[in-house]
Each structure stands twice: as structure tokens, then as C-alpha cells.
Design an enzyme around this catalytic site. Sequence first.
Site, PDB file in Angstrom:
ATOM      1  CG  HIS A 251       0.168  -1.593   6.368  1.00 28.66           C
ATOM      2  ND1 HIS A 251       1.293  -0.821   6.548  1.00 28.66           N
ATOM      3  CD2 HIS A 251      -0.843  -0.725   6.091  1.00 28.66           C
ATOM      4  CE1 HIS A 251       0.980   0.468   6.399  1.00 28.66           C
ATOM      5  NE2 HIS A 251      -0.306   0.549   6.112  1.00 28.66           N
ATOM      6  CG  ASP A 314      -4.292   0.686   7.363  1.00 32.30           C
ATOM      7  OD1 ASP A 314      -4.326  -0.550   7.516  1.00 32.30           O
ATOM      8  OD2 ASP A 314      -3.381   1.399   7.811  1.00 32.30           O
ATOM      9  CD  GLU A 315      -1.428   4.158   5.731  1.00 29.30           C
ATOM     10  OE1 GLU A 315      -1.293   5.372   5.998  1.00 29.30           O
ATOM     11  OE2 GLU A 315      -0.707   3.270   6.231  1.00 29.30           O
ATOM     12  CB  VAL A 316      -4.405  -1.314  -0.259  1.00 34.19           C
ATOM     13  CG1 VAL A 316      -3.975  -2.212  -1.420  1.00 34.19           C
ATOM     14  CG2 VAL A 316      -4.683  -2.130   0.997  1.00 34.19           C
ATOM     15  CD  GLU A 366      -7.739   3.408   4.450  1.00 26.24           C
ATOM     16  OE1 GLU A 366      -6.700   4.090   4.396  1.00 26.24           O
ATOM     17  OE2 GLU A 366      -8.272   3.068   5.530  1.00 26.24           O
TER      18      GLU A 366
END
Length: 663
Positions: A251, A314-316, A366
Site C-alpha cells: 500500500h 497488510d495485503e502485500v 499479516e
Amino acid sequence: MLKRRTAFVTFAIVLVSALVNAQSVMPVPAQITKLSGSLVIDSSFAVSVSAGGDKNVSSAVQRFLQRLAKLTGIFSMKQTLSGETLSTLNVVCKEKSRAIPSAAEDESYTLEVGTRMAVLNAQTRFGVLRGLETFLQLVELGGNGFHVPCMTIQDQPRFAWRGLLIDACRHWMPVEVIKRNLDGMAMVKMNVLHWHLSEDQGFRVESKKFPKLHELGSDGNYYSQEQIKDVVAYAAERGIRVVPEFDMPGHTTSWFVGHPELASAPGPYEIERKWGVFDPAMDPTKETTYRFLDTFIGEMAKLFPDEYFHIGGDEVNGKQWSASAEIILFRGKNNLIDNHALQAYFNRRLLAILKKHGKKMIGWDEIFHSDLPKDIVVQSWRGQKSLAEGAKQGFQGILSHGYYLDHIKSAAFHYAVDPIDTTIANLSEGEQKKILGGEACMWAEYVSLENIDSRIWPRTAAIAERLWSLSATMNVDDMYRRLEVASRQLELVGLTHRSSYTQMLERLAGSNSIEPLKALADVVEPVKNYERGRTRQYTQLTPLNRLVDAVRPESDAAREFAAMSDDNKRELLRLWAGNHALLLPIIRQSPLLQEIEPLSKNLSDVAEIGLRLLQKNRQPFSEQEKSRLKDVLDKAATSVGALQLMVVPTIKRMFEAAQKGRE
């Protein structure tokens, strides 16, 4: 002291569930004893303060008096020195508190209200702040003016971490939005502002060390360092900590616009305008990445004095890492079996930097990895099970799953979510202490400065109660009763969640009366979870000016309709049945409203069905008619313009009950 000065103690109600039927405090205090009589609030009202010279307590009392004056219209009330005069409210703070709150403050207080005076006792300024908010909520208007019912309260929070995340990146939120929401948080005793300050769509803080971050990554919408300091001080005055979040290593597209050297793949990069999970991620193999972050975090650590620093994490998706020969080689040399292990390596390096600058790490699910120390905090969007598993391994955590405000769920839904869910995991007392609390999350894909308050409030007050009050506080009907009172009080502290509704409807209706539009808007809600993004293509530049942006997340009218008597239902059904004819001319004048024409027609159609179902001596429906009516109800249950018609379930139940009954 108060008991010696008051000669009455008539009856006690220690059980909170009994008391809340008589009062409207939110969150519900831990323990209350209800007494007879009341304390009059008039022009002689005065507050004495005994706080050992703590100016922050005196400032808190001054703000309290300003709000009390606004509430009552009495502007002659004053603050005096302790013992100077006979005061109506005596505030006693036992120790001098630091200016900036920590994560372990004592927020307990006792409040004793008699017919002649009240006494607020607290160990710290933060307990005083919470007690003053309770006193303000107790003020009632009766036949003889304003008063506070006599009672004693012993109160303290169930969880130490009671937060609200505000995303200022996907859509920019000016300082005035942040401040008025801090006032709302203080009213319902929340104590952590989680400020989401970097994202693919924007980097929102001035950096004097790396000015390209905000100059190229923000579209000119960022907080100056002076504004940051001002907000932090404003929050601290209200007993609220400010935890910044700078999301990394993913992000991070907005970082790379000015500093592509940080990325795992060559640029150039542009600010991302769409929503979702994107490929760009920091390169965790370069020493230059960590030197940059060391300097940056050192700069930010001075702006944000809280002990915690949120790294996101998060969300890598790992696509850039997996596509880089250099990164794959680095993984092999360092025995990092996958990208999750590589991110754990990045987090360990980042943790050392944070510790160097006196900060503790907090991040999303995460970041959880057995190699990290137990003093990190894991913020769970995955749920109570994930949170409990971390607690069993000794990790501290806070819950956000179930508190996502952008999912547009009801206050009752959020109210039922508890950070410690015994039906999911059986935790020991020590393991339960690892769960610090929770945070409501206001992600900003579909909010603007015009409607963000209506997306946060009043539902967040229900979450605040879940995090403050005893776990046994579960009466949903009473919660809604008190939530309506709290909603009005929140508007008085400066929030716009009620007033913006009318203003947005007036813009949509133009010069026409808003009543037909409001009749429809009152009984619809935006679609839930992530469904809105599937209804059309959105970007950061898409105007948020449709009916779906104006309506409230929860239809009180639809909820109340479900509980009404048949006679009251019939009155509303008649209104809705005729509303389409009134609204249609307005719809056809406005390009912004034309998409809701089928929705308006659906309301009238289902209202006609409801009226038929309530007819006395109604003839049974034929099978053909039953099929037709079912089709009408099913059609009305589908979303139109990203809106759901919330009275349909009630009319469907009426239809099904009729078939099971005399038909």
C-alpha cells in the site's frame, strides 16, 4: 463526603440492566446506585477543582462548563478554586497526569450526585474527563428546569484500547473533520485515534526530511507538521492518544511517486486512483530502504509522541518480489522460504528502527510471526479466532473484525461483536488480558468530508459501549433507545451526521420539497460489505453526490416499522404507497436521481401489498396472485442505485404469515 451531606438513600439499583431503563448514559457505567431526588442545574451552578495545580484538569472543566451552558442556555456558571465557595460540583483529581496519555492510564472515576451537590473523584485527569462526560449525559430537562438525577456511579473501562481508525488517504479529510470526530470520541469515552496517513492513493503528512513524499504523493492535500502537533494536543486534552499509521511495505504507491528507489520494481509511479490491492511494495533487500525508514521514522516519532507506531503490513501480494531475480536470490541466501518469511524479515528490521526511536510496533494480522517479540500489538481484521490464537501464543492484540464501519452494518451487528468471544476460543484469564480492546474502522473509499460523520456516527457509540461497558450489557432495544439520545448529543458537540442528511437531500431535490425524497431515503440503506464496488466503476475522483451517499447506513424507520402495530403500519404504508407519484416529477428533473426511479416504484408496490395484507375480511389470494405478489417482493429486494429497500423483509414476513394463517 457526599453521604454525610445528604440525608437520603432510598433505593439502590446496582444491576446496570435495571438502571438503563431510567437513564440514557452511553456507554453504560460499570455500577450505579439510583437515589431519590435530583440536583438542580441553574445560574448558581459552580465547579470547584482540587487537582494539585494540574492546569489540564482546569481546562477540561472549562470545556465542560461551555458545553453545559450550550446544553442548558445558562451562561453564568463558573469554575472556582477548591474550598473558595460552596460548589455544585466538586472535582477531585488525586494525581497530576502527564499531558500526553499513555496506553495504561487509569480512567476510573466515581460520581456521587446528591440534591445539593455532586462530587467527581478520579485518580487521574483521564478519569475526570470520563466522569465529566457522564455528568453531561445525565442532565435532563424537567418541569422545573434542568437537573441531574441523584445517584452514585463507580465506573471504569472493560478494555484499555478503544479506538477509531480514520482513513485520510483514499479521500482527504481536513483537520476540522478530525477534530470534530475527536470530540465525538471523547463524548463516548473512546481513547485512541488511529490515523491512517499513507496509502496507495495519498501520502498525507509533511516530511521535511523527504519533502517529495508529500509534495508529489498527496495532490496537495496533506497535514503540515504544525497541524499534526495541533491535532495531537487537541486529542490529548480530551484523553485521546493518536497512533499514526504509515502502511509498509505494501500500500505504498504514493511513497514511490517521489521516491521510486524504495520500490521493488522500477518506476515511474503515479498516485493510484482506484481501490484494491496493488503490486507495488518496498524492496526489503536494500539497506538504503532501511536507512530511509530510519530517518523518516525518526522524524515522525517526534511528531507523534504515542508509544505505538502502526506499520500497516497488510495485503502485500508479493508479485513484485516474486518477479525480481535479485529479491529471489536474497531470499535464498537468507533462508527465507517464502514471501511471508521475507516480510517477517522486513518487520524485524523495521522493529529495530522503531525501538531505536522509542516506539512499539503495531500492525495488521499479516505482521504476526513467531519470530517477533511478544510486545508487538496485532490488529485483527480476520476475527476473534485469529486474535485468540495470537493471545494463546502470548501476543497482544486488538479487534477490528466486525467493527468495519464501511461495511454498512447495523449498530446491533457491531454491538454483538465482542473482542473476547468465549464461543470461539476458551482463553485463560492471563490470555484474555492480552486482548487490549478494539477499534472501529472508517475506511474512506466511499466517504467524503460531507458524509463521513454519518458513516461513523452514531453506530460507533454502540462499539464504544461494547469496549467500555460490562460484557453483560447486551440489551439491544435499550441500546437503540440510548443511541438515539447519544446521536442528538453528538450533534451538539459539533458532528454533522444528522444535519448533513438534510443538506444532501436538499441538494438532490433542488428547489423542490425534500419530503417525497426523504420518505424514500428514510427506508433505504447502502448495499453492504464490498458490494458497492461491484455496482459501478469508482475511482478517487468519482463524485460522491448520489442518494446512496446521502442516506444513512441504518434505517431507523425500517427497524421501527418492523415493531409497529398493524394500525401504525397501515398509516406508513399509505404514505409510501402514494409517495412514488409525488417523487417521480422530482426524479425526472434530476440526472442524479433518475437511477432511483425503479426503487421509488418498488416502495409504492410493496406498500400496496402491505395494505392488502392488512385489510380486514380480505379474500384469500389465488395461487396466481400469490405468485405475482411474490415476484413483486423479490424484485423489490434487489438493490437499485447501490441501495436496498429495508422495509421489504418485514412485508415479506407479513406475506408469509398470511399464507400460513387463514390462506
